[in-house]
Every structure is written in C-alpha cells, then in structure tokens.
Motif scaffolding. Structure first.
Motif, PDB file in Angstrom:
ATOM      1  N   ALA A 268      -3.441   1.125  -0.116  1.00 35.89           N
ATOM      2  CA  ALA A 268      -2.059   1.673   0.124  1.00 35.89           C
ATOM      3  C   ALA A 268      -0.961   0.899   0.920  1.00 35.89           C
ATOM      4  O   ALA A 268       0.400   1.091   0.508  1.00 35.89           O
ATOM      5  N   PHE A 269      -1.225   0.011   1.842  1.00 38.16           N
ATOM      6  CA  PHE A 269      -0.500  -0.942   2.258  1.00 38.16           C
ATOM      7  C   PHE A 269       0.222  -2.180   1.680  1.00 38.16           C
ATOM      8  O   PHE A 269       1.102  -2.646   1.792  1.00 38.16           O
ATOM      9  N   THR A 270      -1.123  -2.959   0.993  1.00 34.85           N
ATOM     10  CA  THR A 270      -0.705  -4.105   0.479  1.00 34.85           C
ATOM     11  C   THR A 270      -1.225  -4.351  -0.925  1.00 34.85           C
ATOM     12  O   THR A 270      -1.086  -5.391  -1.475  1.00 34.85           O
ATOM     13  N   GLY A 271      -1.896  -3.319  -1.696  1.00 39.33           N
ATOM     14  CA  GLY A 271      -2.239  -3.421  -2.891  1.00 39.33           C
ATOM     15  C   GLY A 271      -3.670  -4.294  -3.069  1.00 39.33           C
ATOM     16  O   GLY A 271      -4.198  -4.408  -4.150  1.00 39.33           O
ATOM     17  N   ARG A 272      -4.019  -4.633  -1.972  1.00 37.99           N
ATOM     18  CA  ARG A 272      -5.488  -5.374  -1.781  1.00 37.99           C
ATOM     19  C   ARG A 272      -6.443  -4.238  -0.894  1.00 37.99           C
ATOM     20  O   ARG A 272      -5.824  -3.785  -0.215  1.00 37.99           O
ATOM     21  N   PRO A 273      -7.678  -4.216  -1.123  1.00 38.03           N
ATOM     22  CA  PRO A 273      -8.445  -3.185  -0.561  1.00 38.03           C
ATOM     23  C   PRO A 273      -8.759  -3.855   1.140  1.00 38.03           C
ATOM     24  O   PRO A 273      -8.830  -5.236   1.302  1.00 38.03           O
ATOM     25  N   ALA A 274      -8.393  -3.030   1.867  1.00 34.08           N
ATOM     26  CA  ALA A 274      -8.338  -3.391   3.481  1.00 34.08           C
ATOM     27  C   ALA A 274      -8.998  -1.942   3.920  1.00 34.08           C
ATOM     28  O   ALA A 274      -8.471  -0.994   3.642  1.00 34.08           O
ATOM     29  N   ARG A 275      -9.827  -2.368   5.113  1.00 32.89           N
ATOM     30  CA  ARG A 275     -10.233  -1.082   5.877  1.00 32.89           C
ATOM     31  C   ARG A 275      -9.397  -0.808   7.148  1.00 32.89           C
ATOM     32  O   ARG A 275      -9.020  -1.739   7.760  1.00 32.89           O
ATOM     33  N   ALA A 276      -9.062   0.332   7.434  1.00 31.21           N
ATOM     34  CA  ALA A 276      -8.114   0.870   8.396  1.00 31.21           C
ATOM     35  C   ALA A 276      -8.452   2.083   8.825  1.00 31.21           C
ATOM     36  O   ALA A 276      -9.137   3.045   8.070  1.00 31.21           O
ATOM     37  N   LEU A 277      -8.006   2.544  10.086  1.00 34.15           N
ATOM     38  CA  LEU A 277      -7.950   4.011  10.385  1.00 34.15           C
ATOM     39  C   LEU A 277      -7.088   4.890   9.505  1.00 34.15           C
ATOM     40  O   LEU A 277      -6.092   4.407   9.257  1.00 34.15           O
ATOM     41  N   PRO A 278      -7.442   6.007   9.203  1.00 34.66           N
ATOM     42  CA  PRO A 278      -6.570   6.838   8.417  1.00 34.66           C
ATOM     43  C   PRO A 278      -5.370   7.425   9.326  1.00 34.66           C
ATOM     44  O   PRO A 278      -5.540   7.412  10.691  1.00 34.66           O
ATOM     45  N   ASN A 279      -4.368   7.553   8.731  1.00 33.11           N
ATOM     46  CA  ASN A 279      -3.129   8.042   9.312  1.00 33.11           C
ATOM     47  C   ASN A 279      -2.410   8.878   8.226  1.00 33.11           C
ATOM     48  O   ASN A 279      -2.871   8.902   7.095  1.00 33.11           O
ATOM     49  N   ARG A 280      -0.809   9.020   8.427  1.00 25.19           N
ATOM     50  CA  ARG A 280      -0.073   9.687   7.558  1.00 25.19           C
ATOM     51  C   ARG A 280      -0.086   9.221   6.338  1.00 25.19           C
ATOM     52  O   ARG A 280       0.005   9.676   5.311  1.00 25.19           O
ATOM     53  N   PHE A 281       0.243   7.665   6.729  1.00 27.74           N
ATOM     54  CA  PHE A 281       0.398   6.972   5.499  1.00 27.74           C
ATOM     55  C   PHE A 281      -0.704   6.881   4.435  1.00 27.74           C
ATOM     56  O   PHE A 281      -0.476   7.004   3.181  1.00 27.74           O
ATOM     57  N   VAL A 316       1.895   2.766   9.886  1.00 23.09           N
ATOM     58  CA  VAL A 316       1.773   1.307   9.951  1.00 23.09           C
ATOM     59  C   VAL A 316       0.206   1.087   9.725  1.00 23.09           C
ATOM     60  O   VAL A 316      -0.827   2.001   9.541  1.00 23.09           O
ATOM     61  N   ASN A 317      -0.061  -0.209   9.267  1.00 19.48           N
ATOM     62  CA  ASN A 317      -1.434  -0.615   8.858  1.00 19.48           C
ATOM     63  C   ASN A 317      -2.457  -0.815  10.166  1.00 19.48           C
ATOM     64  O   ASN A 317      -2.430  -1.785  10.587  1.00 19.48           O
ATOM     65  N   LEU A 318      -3.198   0.141  10.389  1.00 23.43           N
ATOM     66  CA  LEU A 318      -4.106   0.114  11.582  1.00 23.43           C
ATOM     67  C   LEU A 318      -5.556  -0.352  11.346  1.00 23.43           C
ATOM     68  O   LEU A 318      -6.490   0.284  11.110  1.00 23.43           O
ATOM     69  N   TRP A 319      -5.726  -1.598  10.688  1.00 23.84           N
ATOM     70  CA  TRP A 319      -6.725  -2.303  10.445  1.00 23.84           C
ATOM     71  C   TRP A 319      -7.962  -2.007  11.624  1.00 23.84           C
ATOM     72  O   TRP A 319      -7.727  -2.234  12.670  1.00 23.84           O
ATOM     73  N   ALA A 320      -9.072  -1.618  11.086  1.00 31.30           N
ATOM     74  CA  ALA A 320     -10.006  -1.426  12.164  1.00 31.30           C
ATOM     75  C   ALA A 320     -11.523  -1.482  11.188  1.00 31.30           C
ATOM     76  O   ALA A 320     -11.556  -0.920  10.048  1.00 31.30           O
ATOM     77  N   GLY A 321     -12.455  -2.083  12.014  1.00 30.59           N
ATOM     78  CA  GLY A 321     -13.801  -1.987  11.235  1.00 30.59           C
ATOM     79  C   GLY A 321     -14.576  -0.710  11.498  1.00 30.59           C
ATOM     80  O   GLY A 321     -14.120  -0.049  12.375  1.00 30.59           O
ATOM     81  N   THR A 322     -15.877  -0.674  10.859  1.00 31.67           N
ATOM     82  CA  THR A 322     -16.455   0.901  11.024  1.00 31.67           C
ATOM     83  C   THR A 322     -16.893   0.902  12.498  1.00 31.67           C
ATOM     84  O   THR A 322     -17.273   2.082  12.906  1.00 31.67           O
ATOM     85  N   GLY A 323     -16.974  -0.109  13.404  1.00 35.21           N
ATOM     86  CA  GLY A 323     -17.323   0.193  14.739  1.00 35.21           C
ATOM     87  C   GLY A 323     -16.307   0.241  15.710  1.00 35.21           C
ATOM     88  O   GLY A 323     -16.341  -0.090  16.789  1.00 35.21           O
ATOM     89  N   TYR A 324     -15.062   0.674  15.227  1.00 35.81           N
ATOM     90  CA  TYR A 324     -13.796   0.694  15.970  1.00 35.81           C
ATOM     91  C   TYR A 324     -13.767   1.628  17.469  1.00 35.81           C
ATOM     92  O   TYR A 324     -13.248   1.156  18.261  1.00 35.81           O
ATOM     93  N   ARG A 325     -14.817   2.564  17.310  1.00 35.08           N
ATOM     94  CA  ARG A 325     -15.102   3.201  18.638  1.00 35.08           C
ATOM     95  C   ARG A 325     -15.673   2.499  19.867  1.00 35.08           C
ATOM     96  O   ARG A 325     -15.532   3.178  20.863  1.00 35.08           O
ATOM     97  N   HIS A 326     -16.163   1.323  19.601  1.00 40.19           N
ATOM     98  CA  HIS A 326     -16.711   0.337  20.536  1.00 40.19           C
ATOM     99  C   HIS A 326     -15.821  -0.653  21.247  1.00 40.19           C
ATOM    100  O   HIS A 326     -16.085  -1.153  22.199  1.00 40.19           O
TER     101      HIS A 326
END
Length: 343
Positions: A268-281, A316-326
């Motif tokens: 959604a943000f750049t046209g390349r696959p990237a992992r992020a937190l979900p938000n309204r965008f 905004v693009n909230l890049w975050a890995g699967t372990g972001y809760r840590h």
C-alpha cells in the motif's frame, strides 16, 4: 567473541543494528552501535547523495566501525492504468492533508550511481545492498576501494545470484522482518519461511558468511541463529524506540499504544512488499494496491510526510516486525547487549 569476517573491524558483539531508511538510522544511532562493540548501518535509501556524504562524515568523525546500505536498482514499472486507479484511491488522503500527489508515475533509481560515487570517494568498511543486485562495475569499484560487500537475500536462489554477482557476505532476511522485503522479485510476496529454516536452506546452497535478519526479538533467538550458522544477527524493529533512533513521533506512538494486532505485509505504501502495523491507510488501500516501485513510493510519500508532521500514525508506514510487542524504550547499547546475553 569471534564474528568471522567482521573481526577485522573490531566487532565483538554479533548483534548488528539494521539500516532503516526514512529516519531511524541516524548517525547517532550508528555511532551508538559501534560504541557498544557492535556495528550499525547508515541507511542510504531515499537520501540525497549530498546528505549521505554529510552523514558519512559525521559517523566517521566518531568511529570507523560502520556500514552503509544502498537500494540497488530493481525497478518494477507500474501499469499506467493501475497507477491512475491507485492515485484516485489515495487522493482523498492527500486532500485531507492538503498535499498533491504526482499525476504521472515517477520512476527513478534513488540516485544509485551518485551514491556509489560517494562511497568510492569516501570508502566505508561495509556496503550492503537491498532490493536489487549491484552491477559488476559497482562491485569491482567498491572492492577496489576496500569495502566488504553484503547482499540481502530472501531465498536460496537469490543467494546463488548474489554469489555470482561477487559479493562477500549475505544478509538472510526472513518474511518476519519489519521493513521492506529485500526480495529480488517484488511482484511476488515472499513465503513466510521461519528465519532458522531459511538460514539453513541458504547455508546449504551458498558458502558465503551469513547475517540472519527478520523477527529476532530475544536473546534465545540470537543464540539459535548463531548456533545454526549465522556469523551475526541484524535487528531493526527492536531498536525503533531507542533514543538515538530518528523514529518519528507517530511511529513511536503506534508502537507504544494499544495492541494493533498482527502485522501485515503490504504494497500500500511503496508498491513493494513490506511488513507494517495495520492502520487506517492499510485498511483502506492494502487490498487494491498494485505492484510498482518506486512509482507508488513517490505517489504516497506526500501523504506520509504530511501525516508524520502531524503526528498522525494512521497514514504513515509503521514498519514493524512480527515481534513488535517486545520493543522497549531503551538505548541502542542496552538492547544490543541484552540480545547477545545468551551467547
């Protein structure tokens, strides 16, 4: 503690600070990693060549132990009709922030040649590449300048291509990483192969030294990767809340706020696959975002810049890995030292 090909740089802590383009990887961030006995990477992506040169000088005035990451060209031209549809879809977001979006696709190479020239004029110990493979001329010239070259790969096939390109080491990046995927085929979403499994596959295929990356959040993860075959581990999400990081206020708020649920791999943000937190965008645009980098990056960047300036984490693009809760608010050195504590 031996770190193999990093020993000559004085690196004794094999947990390295990842390059995070767009702000987090400040000179202070990179210097803090070096002072902890580790190594950090300046993120060259999205920077003007002159700014990259200034930041190189700032880091070099404090330490000689660091690397630089560049986005190697690997464009995926966007379909013109798909671009128009997506531009129309995000126009409402742009109007909300009072910004304009490009009417036509912007296709560029992130000043690739000029940035290589900066690194030839001011050589650095390590240069890493993401998104694409460096051309033969760049590889030869950077080797002559004395740099060790490292390629991000996401599969055994990509590792073999990197070997053929003449690089010296590999960053093995799993899908769990909280950033753009370094895949060389961004038209396809990389499979969710666990890092240890991916590391073993690539170790079997390619004999170059390997740095493991993607989803590493605790000392046990680090120890497991080193025990498998990695010479070092690269972490990014774990450092986003460090005081030395240039992470935006909006991004920090999202990481510190209420649990947002599972991360999503999105174009959604750049046209390349990237992992992020979900938000309204992502909720509004994930399902219909086309493949197309860098055109979509340039399309959405005015919205993202305006949202970041307004401390709005929803656009905004909230890049975050699967372990972001840590992730915790603590200095770079504390996080890196803790992650290496089981070695």
């Amino acid at each position: 503690m031996s770190t193999g090909f990093l020993d000559g740089l004085g690196v004794r802590l094999p947990v390295l600070a990842a390059p995070m383009a767009g702000g987090p990887s400040t000179p202070e961030f990179v210097v803090a990693a070096a002072r902890a006995g580790s190594l950090g990477f300046l993120a060259g992506g999205y920077k003007a060549p002159a700014l990259l040169g200034e930041q190189l000088a700032a880091v070099r005035s404090e330490t000689g132990t660091f690397g630089v990451n560049l986005f190697a060209p690997n464009p995926v031209p966007v379909d013109a009709a798909a671009y128009r549809r997506y531009r129309d879809a995000v126009r409402g977001d742009a109007e909300r922030f009072g910004v304009a979006v490009p009417a036509k696709p912007v296709e560029d190479d992130d000043h690739w040649r000029d940035k290589v020239d900066v690194l030839l004029e001011h050589p650095v110990p390590i240069v890493s590449f993401t998104f694409g493979l460096p051309d033969a001329g760049a590889v030869a010239a950077l080797h002559r300048a004395g740099s060790v070259l490292v390629q991000t790969v996401t599969s055994a096939d990509e590792a073999l291509r990197a070997v053929d390109a003449g690089v010296d080491a590999l960053v093995v990046q799993a899908s769990a990483a909280g950033c753009h995927s370094g895949t060389l085929t961004p038209q396809r979403i990389p499979p969710a192969t666990p890092l240890r499994e991916l590391l073993a596959e690539i170790n079997h295929a390619a004999g170059l030294p390997k740095i493991a990356a993607g989803g590493v959040v605790d000392p046990e993860d680090v120890a497991a990767m080193i025990a498998c075959c990695a010479r070092a581990v690269l972490v990014g999400t774990a450092l986003l809340l460090a005081p030395e990081a240039g992470t935006s206020t909006a991004h920090r708020r999202a990481l510190l706020g209420a649990d947002r649920g599972d991360t999503v791999v999105t174009r959604a943000f750049t046209g390349r696959p990237a992992r992020a937190l979900p938000n309204r965008f992502t909720a509004a645009h994930h399902d219909h975002a086309p493949s197309g980098y860098p055109a979509l990056h340039h399309l959405t960047s005015p919205v993202r810049r305006a949202a970041a300036a307004a401390d709005d984490p929803e656009h905004v693009n909230l890049w975050a890995g699967t372990g972001y809760r840590h992730v915790r608010e603590r200095p770079v050195a504390d996080t890196l030292t803790t992650l290496a504590s089981k070695l």
